[in-house]
Design a protein around this motif. Structure first.
Motif, PDB file in Angstrom:
ATOM      1  N   GLY A  72       0.822  -1.210   0.000  1.00 36.23           N
ATOM      2  CA  GLY A  72       0.000   0.000   0.000  1.00 36.23           C
ATOM      3  C   GLY A  72       0.856   1.259   0.000  1.00 36.23           C
ATOM      4  N   ALA A  76       0.945   3.959  -2.970  1.00 39.84           N
ATOM      5  CA  ALA A  76       0.624   5.346  -2.620  1.00 39.84           C
ATOM      6  C   ALA A  76       1.730   6.296  -3.083  1.00 39.84           C
ATOM      7  N   ARG A  77       2.976   5.908  -2.873  1.00 38.84           N
ATOM      8  CA  ARG A  77       4.069   6.786  -3.298  1.00 38.84           C
ATOM      9  C   ARG A  77       4.145   6.876  -4.820  1.00 38.84           C
ATOM     10  N   ARG A  79       1.736   6.573  -6.902  1.00 36.20           N
ATOM     11  CA  ARG A  79       0.613   7.407  -7.351  1.00 36.20           C
ATOM     12  C   ARG A  79       0.862   8.887  -7.076  1.00 36.20           C
ATOM     13  N   ALA A  80       1.458   9.176  -5.936  1.00 28.81           N
ATOM     14  CA  ALA A  80       1.684  10.568  -5.551  1.00 28.81           C
ATOM     15  C   ALA A  80       2.773  11.233  -6.391  1.00 28.81           C
ATOM     16  N   ILE A 128      -5.745  -1.922  -1.881  1.00 21.38           N
ATOM     17  CA  ILE A 128      -4.921  -0.752  -2.205  1.00 21.38           C
ATOM     18  C   ILE A 128      -5.305  -0.159  -3.553  1.00 21.38           C
TER      19      ILE A 128
END
Length: 137
Positions: A72, A76-77, A79-80, A128
């Motif tokens: 996850g 998340a990283r 995507r960011a 996720i």
């Protein structure tokens, strides 16, 4: 097309996090992530978990929850910090002998942990919110 491998055979999901710096600076259009087989293997009776934790400098005992948490954080990283498409690959099928891949051959006598691990990859991808690419199904 540019391909890059960022983890090594024997790595756990936790090991992928430090490799992201090199990836996000010049990201590809698509990330495929195949990690978690060793995390899953660590739940099999007879697996030398304590030795593995020491050898791999793991802060916690490998578990489905920790694997999900690490994946996850990776997603998340990515995507960011990138615009890339992200897909998780389902885990390889493992036969009854720990550490030995069955080469993707599925037999009707697959041990329960194989079914759990295949299902676990699907659940992690859903939790996720990353697509799952079947590898051995």
């Amino acid at each position: 097309m540019r391909l890059a491998r960022r983890a090594a055979n024997g790595d756990f999901a936790h090991h992928l996090l430090p490799h992201l710096d090199a990836v996000v600076t010049n990201p590809p259009e698509v990330f495929t992530v195949l990690i978690g087989a060793n995390d899953a293997r660590a739940s099999v009776a007879g697996y030398p978990v304590e030795q593995t934790m020491k050898r791999n400098r793991l802060a916690e005992r490998p578990s489905a929850g920790w694997c999900q948490q690490c994946l996850g954080a990776v997603v998340a990283r990515l995507r960011a910090e990138t615009d890339a498409t992200i897909r998780l690959l389902s885990l390889p099928v493992l036969d009854r002998q720990l550490g030995r891949s069955s080469g993707g051959k599925v037999s009707s006598s697959r041990p329960d942990h194989i079914h759990r691990n295949s299902h676990r990859a699907t659940l992690i991808a859903e939790v996720i919110d990353a697509g799952l690419l079947p590898r051995s199904e």
